[in-house]
Design a protein around this motif. Sequence first.
Motif, PDB file in Angstrom:
ATOM      1  N   GLY A  33     -29.744  85.777  -1.289  1.00 38.42           N
ATOM      2  CA  GLY A  33     -29.154  86.168  -2.396  1.00 38.42           C
ATOM      3  C   GLY A  33     -29.342  84.980  -3.756  1.00 38.42           C
ATOM      4  N   GLY A  34     -29.330  85.104  -4.777  1.00 34.27           N
ATOM      5  CA  GLY A  34     -29.346  84.146  -5.869  1.00 34.27           C
ATOM      6  C   GLY A  34     -29.298  84.817  -7.223  1.00 34.27           C
ATOM      7  N   ARG A  35     -28.109  84.918  -7.681  1.00 38.27           N
ATOM      8  CA  ARG A  35     -27.685  85.779  -8.885  1.00 38.27           C
ATOM      9  C   ARG A  35     -28.954  85.423 -10.111  1.00 38.27           C
ATOM     10  NH1 ARG A  35     -21.097  86.216  -9.163  1.00 38.27           N
ATOM     11  NH2 ARG A  35     -20.785  87.258  -7.423  1.00 38.27           N
ATOM     12  N   SER A  36     -29.135  83.971 -10.197  1.00 39.82           N
ATOM     13  CA  SER A  36     -29.852  83.702 -11.486  1.00 39.82           C
ATOM     14  C   SER A  36     -31.231  84.147 -11.310  1.00 39.82           C
ATOM     15  CB  SER A  36     -29.980  82.088 -11.519  1.00 39.82           C
ATOM     16  OG  SER A  36     -30.468  81.602 -10.423  1.00 39.82           O
ATOM     17  N   ALA A  37     -31.899  84.661  -9.931  1.00 39.37           N
ATOM     18  CA  ALA A  37     -33.158  85.075  -9.548  1.00 39.37           C
ATOM     19  C   ALA A  37     -33.126  86.352  -9.098  1.00 39.37           C
ATOM     20  CB  ALA A  37     -33.882  83.899  -8.737  1.00 39.37           C
ATOM     21  N   LEU A  38     -32.090  87.099  -9.377  1.00 35.41           N
ATOM     22  CA  LEU A  38     -32.095  88.699  -8.626  1.00 35.41           C
ATOM     23  C   LEU A  38     -33.331  89.272  -8.890  1.00 35.41           C
ATOM     24  CD1 LEU A  38     -30.017  90.257  -6.880  1.00 35.41           C
ATOM     25  CD2 LEU A  38     -29.335  91.161  -9.145  1.00 35.41           C
ATOM     26  N   GLY A  39     -34.128  89.889  -7.840  1.00 37.50           N
ATOM     27  CA  GLY A  39     -34.993  90.689  -7.993  1.00 37.50           C
ATOM     28  C   GLY A  39     -36.364  89.892  -7.828  1.00 37.50           C
ATOM     29  N   GLN A  40     -36.444  88.545  -8.041  1.00 36.15           N
ATOM     30  CA  GLN A  40     -37.613  87.797  -7.865  1.00 36.15           C
ATOM     31  C   GLN A  40     -37.975  87.407  -6.444  1.00 36.15           C
ATOM     32  OE1 GLN A  40     -38.063  84.261 -10.464  1.00 36.15           O
ATOM     33  NE2 GLN A  40     -36.091  85.105 -11.511  1.00 36.15           N
ATOM     34  N   LYS A  41     -39.113  87.194  -6.154  1.00 35.09           N
ATOM     35  CA  LYS A  41     -39.495  86.700  -4.845  1.00 35.09           C
ATOM     36  C   LYS A  41     -39.372  85.331  -4.671  1.00 35.09           C
ATOM     37  CE  LYS A  41     -43.282  89.899  -3.508  1.00 35.09           C
ATOM     38  NZ  LYS A  41     -44.610  89.808  -3.039  1.00 35.09           N
ATOM     39  N   VAL A  42     -38.882  84.560  -3.499  1.00 37.26           N
ATOM     40  CA  VAL A  42     -38.354  83.426  -3.311  1.00 37.26           C
ATOM     41  C   VAL A  42     -39.651  82.516  -3.728  1.00 37.26           C
ATOM     42  CG1 VAL A  42     -38.167  81.532  -1.481  1.00 37.26           C
ATOM     43  CG2 VAL A  42     -36.986  83.877  -1.295  1.00 37.26           C
ATOM     44  N   SER A  43     -41.013  82.942  -3.561  1.00 34.59           N
ATOM     45  CA  SER A  43     -42.145  82.051  -3.724  1.00 34.59           C
ATOM     46  C   SER A  43     -42.514  82.142  -5.344  1.00 34.59           C
ATOM     47  CB  SER A  43     -43.301  82.732  -3.133  1.00 34.59           C
ATOM     48  OG  SER A  43     -43.479  83.901  -3.356  1.00 34.59           O
ATOM     49  N   CYS A  53     -42.955  83.119   3.093  1.00 35.54           N
ATOM     50  CA  CYS A  53     -41.730  83.799   2.831  1.00 35.54           C
ATOM     51  C   CYS A  53     -41.965  84.638   1.943  1.00 35.54           C
ATOM     52  CB  CYS A  53     -40.697  82.654   2.836  1.00 35.54           C
ATOM     53  SG  CYS A  53     -38.887  83.691   2.754  1.00 35.54           S
ATOM     54  N   ASP A  54     -41.899  85.958   1.891  1.00 33.42           N
ATOM     55  CA  ASP A  54     -41.913  86.865   0.955  1.00 33.42           C
ATOM     56  C   ASP A  54     -40.714  87.622   0.679  1.00 33.42           C
ATOM     57  OD1 ASP A  54     -41.610  88.588   3.050  1.00 33.42           O
ATOM     58  OD2 ASP A  54     -43.701  89.450   2.892  1.00 33.42           O
ATOM     59  N   LEU A  55     -39.431  87.183   0.838  1.00 31.82           N
ATOM     60  CA  LEU A  55     -38.319  87.642   0.783  1.00 31.82           C
ATOM     61  C   LEU A  55     -38.132  87.770  -0.935  1.00 31.82           C
ATOM     62  CD1 LEU A  55     -36.147  85.678   3.421  1.00 31.82           C
ATOM     63  CD2 LEU A  55     -36.577  88.443   3.378  1.00 31.82           C
ATOM     64  N   THR A  56     -37.230  88.714  -1.239  1.00 31.71           N
ATOM     65  CA  THR A  56     -37.090  89.018  -2.432  1.00 31.71           C
ATOM     66  C   THR A  56     -35.368  88.708  -2.620  1.00 31.71           C
ATOM     67  OG1 THR A  56     -38.693  90.528  -2.950  1.00 31.71           O
ATOM     68  CG2 THR A  56     -36.637  90.430  -4.435  1.00 31.71           C
ATOM     69  N   PHE A  57     -34.847  88.180  -3.809  1.00 34.58           N
ATOM     70  CA  PHE A  57     -33.521  87.630  -4.018  1.00 34.58           C
ATOM     71  C   PHE A  57     -32.793  88.970  -4.159  1.00 34.58           C
ATOM     72  CE2 PHE A  57     -35.135  83.625  -5.294  1.00 34.58           C
ATOM     73  CZ  PHE A  57     -34.567  82.857  -4.368  1.00 34.58           C
ATOM     74  N   VAL A  58     -31.530  89.269  -3.274  1.00 36.15           N
ATOM     75  CA  VAL A  58     -30.507  90.499  -3.442  1.00 36.15           C
ATOM     76  C   VAL A  58     -29.419  90.141  -3.749  1.00 36.15           C
ATOM     77  CG1 VAL A  58     -32.634  91.722  -1.960  1.00 36.15           C
ATOM     78  CG2 VAL A  58     -30.624  90.534  -0.923  1.00 36.15           C
ATOM     79  N   SER A  59     -28.636  91.224  -3.682  1.00 30.83           N
ATOM     80  CA  SER A  59     -27.270  91.019  -4.336  1.00 30.83           C
ATOM     81  C   SER A  59     -26.534  90.219  -2.974  1.00 30.83           C
ATOM     82  CB  SER A  59     -26.455  92.296  -4.376  1.00 30.83           C
ATOM     83  OG  SER A  59     -26.282  93.171  -3.074  1.00 30.83           O
TER      84      SER A  59
END
Length: 342
Positions: A33-43, A53-59
């Motif tokens: 999770g990362g509110r400032s980057a919600l919906g973005q990929k970690v990369s 790591c292809d995770l996407t920031f979620v709630s």
Amino acid sequence: MIKAGIIGASGYAGNETLRLLLSHPNCEVVAVGGRSALGQKVSDLYPSYYEHCDLTFVSDEEVIEKADIIFAGLPSGLSEKYAKMCDEQGKKFVDLGADFRLHNEEDYKEWYKGEYKDKDLHQKQVYGLPELHRDAIKQASIIGNPGCYPTSVCLGLYPLLSHHLNASDHIIINSASGTTGAGKKLTEDTHFTKTNESFHPYKAGNHRHTPEIEQELSLMADKKVTVTFVPHLLPVNRGIVSTIYVKVDKDLDEIYKIYKETYQNERFVHVLPLGKNADLKFVTYTNDCHISLHMDERDHTLIIASTIDNMIKGTAGQAIQNMNLMYGLPEETGLQMVGPSF
């Protein structure tokens, strides 16, 4: 396989936890999770993760839903509600921030200007410095991961105070940290043009880590211990050197022997040979703490140098060390890094 989630993974502490957990043989990071980057990929935020790591920031709520253990890298005052959610769902919670470090709520009110909204929840918190509280950590569900400065100071002083070798209850501590210790949010002091080729104290005598340091030192000594704590900002990315001054009533050889015996079975704490100096260069990117001992013979002042990587042993590595204990894994699992040679 342990399913881990990280709240606040867009910040330095959360990101470092992610980086280390990706190499952990018994853990899978299932959500970040990362509110400032919600919906973005970690990369997208940190290019080093590209094709790793292809995770996407979620709630934050989705992180808790998916994971068995949650690491929270949040500013003070924000972790309690997530800890309560985890507690209600029978999940483990490791707070990388300050909300579960202090036993005394009055200290939290004074230094962090907040309060404990759920006082029963705080009865479950354990201070997560493994070398001091290992047995309690194994049974814990809520961990207050220590601050980076207190980690270096407590490890540096534990053998001395627990053996009551100090001749004075007042201790002077000068600590210097790399700029990552200030967090990701830019301030006037952390601009490149301000920090480059600079070295200066800040928050002298009123840094928030003071009550945490005094809390743990007093427990070691079985009496009230006060400190004069002066942090400094170093123009480097990472690392802490704490230089500690305390009057003693034993000679250096005897104190050195006690330090060696105290830490002889500790994987991450290394007492250097007499005559050597602890240097942050050689602990960066590791979970190690190097300690060197020196004596000013003129007035019998012991000088302790304790150095760690503030982002690993001071934050993310120690959090993973705590996770390993909570799940019955060897403490060093995923943390067997050797520091750079140059």
